[in-house]
Design a protein around this motif. Sequence first.
Motif, PDB file in Angstrom:
ATOM      1  N   SER A 158       0.810  -1.064   0.046  1.00  0.00           N
ATOM      2  CA  SER A 158      -0.112   0.112   0.235  1.00  0.00           C
ATOM      3  C   SER A 158       0.992   1.228   0.022  1.00  0.00           C
ATOM      4  O   SER A 158       2.095   1.140   0.179  1.00  0.00           O
ATOM      5  N   GLY A 205      -4.197   4.275   0.248  1.00  0.00           N
ATOM      6  CA  GLY A 205      -4.122   4.691   1.452  1.00  0.00           C
ATOM      7  C   GLY A 205      -5.551   5.454   1.786  1.00  0.00           C
ATOM      8  O   GLY A 205      -5.690   6.551   2.101  1.00  0.00           O
ATOM      9  N   GLU A 259      -6.082  -0.509   4.126  1.00  0.00           N
ATOM     10  CA  GLU A 259      -4.696  -1.191   4.314  1.00  0.00           C
ATOM     11  C   GLU A 259      -4.723  -2.282   5.418  1.00  0.00           C
ATOM     12  O   GLU A 259      -4.081  -3.246   5.281  1.00  0.00           O
ATOM     13  N   LEU A 274       4.713  -1.253   3.183  1.00  0.00           N
ATOM     14  CA  LEU A 274       4.379   0.180   2.901  1.00  0.00           C
ATOM     15  C   LEU A 274       5.220   0.923   2.012  1.00  0.00           C
ATOM     16  O   LEU A 274       6.399   1.011   2.288  1.00  0.00           O
ATOM     17  N   VAL A 301      -0.872   2.289  10.176  1.00  0.00           N
ATOM     18  CA  VAL A 301      -0.446   1.373   8.952  1.00  0.00           C
ATOM     19  C   VAL A 301       1.267   1.105   9.173  1.00  0.00           C
ATOM     20  O   VAL A 301       1.602   0.154   8.878  1.00  0.00           O
TER      21      VAL A 301
END
Lengths: 364, 364
Positions: free
Chosen positions: B57, B153, B158, B170, B187
């Motif tokens: 992500s 995002g 996520e 990430l 996240v």
Amino acid sequence: MSLAPAILAGPGPTQRRAMAKAITLLESTRADHRAQADALLGELLPHTGRSLRLGISGVPGVGKSTFIEALGLFLIERGHRVAVLAVDPSSTVSGGSILGDKTRMERLSMDERAYIRPSPSSGTLGGVAEKTREAMLVCEAAGFDVVIVETVGVGQSETAVAGMTDMYVLLQLPNAGDELQAIKKGVMELADLVVINKADVDPAAATRAQAQIMSSLRLLGMHGRPEHAAHDETLWHPIAMQLSALKFQGLKEFWTAVEQFRQRQTAGGRWDAKRQQQALAWMWERIQGGLRAAFMADASVRAQLPETTARVLAGQLAPSTAARALLTAFHGQAPGPAPSSPTSDFPSSKVPGLAHAAVPGAAS
Amino acid sequence: MSLAPAILAGPGPTQRRAMAKAITLLESTRADHRAQADALLGELLPHTGRSLRLGISGVPGVGKSTFIEALGLFLIERGHRVAVLAVDPSSTVSGGSILGDKTRMERLSMDERAYIRPSPSSGTLGGVAEKTREAMLVCEAAGFDVVIVETVGVGQSETAVAGMTDMYVLLQLPNAGDELQAIKKGVMELADLVVINKADVDPAAATRAQAQIMSSLRLLGMHGRPEHAAHDETLWHPIAMQLSALKFQGLKEFWTAVEQFRQRQTAGGRWDAKRQQQALAWMWERIQGGLRAAFMADASVRAQLPETTARVLAGQLAPSTAARALLTAFHGQAPGPAPSSPTSDFPSSKVPGLAHAAVPGAAS
């Protein structure tokens, strides 16, 4: 006989006893008590909502009790009546880690202008928070004009407390790890005001922490804020301030900030809008809790659950297939619509972001 | 006729057509399609689970497509078969912001060793994520040994992607605001690896960002990690690394880290334990979605909801009282137990913390 008249009658020992009885009734899980409690809430409701609801959280050791006692004493000296409640889901296990200890807030608890009630000590976070929320209404009906709701930094209790108060204050120690944890947990984002407590111990560290947190608050606030916000003078921008509860330093400045927050929120139409949003979010949160409870208590579900779970764990059954089978068992012959239907989200299934920018005036 | 044999038959145009049909079937909301889809999943399930599931992500502009295309080309050169799926709940509104654009990943999409499927474009996040999760099983049954699940995002997507993959990566830009947002959204905490992309543009900034993120990962990881973790050599500690997808720089180092992650997770017993935990969490997540959907579709609820909502907003009805009344309407003559009952939490009502420390080996 209803407890409402004694609660509404005004300060005194009779009122205090009625408040204690009412809150005990609200905390009961017996169905007949629940019906009485709902009736009582209905009687009290027209007399509620006139307090300032202040949420306070912070990790163990940050000095919450000392801060709340100092603030409470400061406020009753100025003519306020102060109630202190708590949300502590861990109390189910531990028997109460906050407000359970009789020696906490000794001076405040002995003053008749203050009312202190420990956290309900049974149930899930949702259950505990609901009882505290209802106890808040009792305190308001009894004329307490400042209600402080305290919580420790465990689980989602901060979100629950921010979701039932007008202003959410985060207590921090002057140390970077503390700040990062608060950001990570989404608690920094909820904060209307950050208090760096124990600032007297190491003034240089406290000043660094204040600058650092102010910078984080700005960066966190930049996103999702409407363009015109910068020019809206009624908009409250979260701040960080230093304080020493132990030495009674900074309380006046703190209360001035609280008053300014209230004034701006009211002027911007956000005070009432936020309460309405909180009320709806709370209703949906409790509906969700009730649906969960009914599902877990269902005989067909209970009968199938162990084998279904085992097959999912063994990779013999897709989780989504298992979910559909259990839902069909729960709904009996008439299964609900597919879980993936676009209607499957509640209008507001959890307490929404309650930060300043996220709660526009009712008109916007 | 079942699609399973063609999916299981091995690479080729027949397999690709069968995969596309199967995924379309899984995405259908028609009840009869759903029954066929469940039957198909049952046939495929024994042939699934053998891929490496990689979640990726990053915010728009971070270079996700470029990274995934570069990684995909790198992997197929090394003999892998790579599937790319997406979870994009915003696609319901926008018609698809990721993978919908045909010009994205042009080279990868033309290679028969790769399979690219855009995000399902209808339903709630839960619905979209469920369909992607099921599509992943189809890809695995077809022998794709690396499945990349991409998300932007927005919202909780996520968490959904981290909850269906073995390793969560990430992508970040070298800028502090980006990092803070990732921490705030929880996240950063989910990440097994952080890639600082576009490192070639400003090497000094990328190096600063790497040091900063490494420090944050350490601070975030310190809490909640068991005492013995420091001495456990099979434990993976999240890292940050620089990369330039545009220039194909750093891909080899990235894949070496992925392989090392897999090896440590497997040695520590966490690989399978995490998948089991994800499967159960997913089942409960879908049950919750189904309960919500059934509630919102109920005739009695729909009849009462407008007035109940209005009375809550007007302060004439306590939210908890309103919730109980609506639940009673939903359950008909036999209301479920009180929402505050201690049973009202699911065993795992949401995707639990999937970070390293939170997923101990099955034995511990």
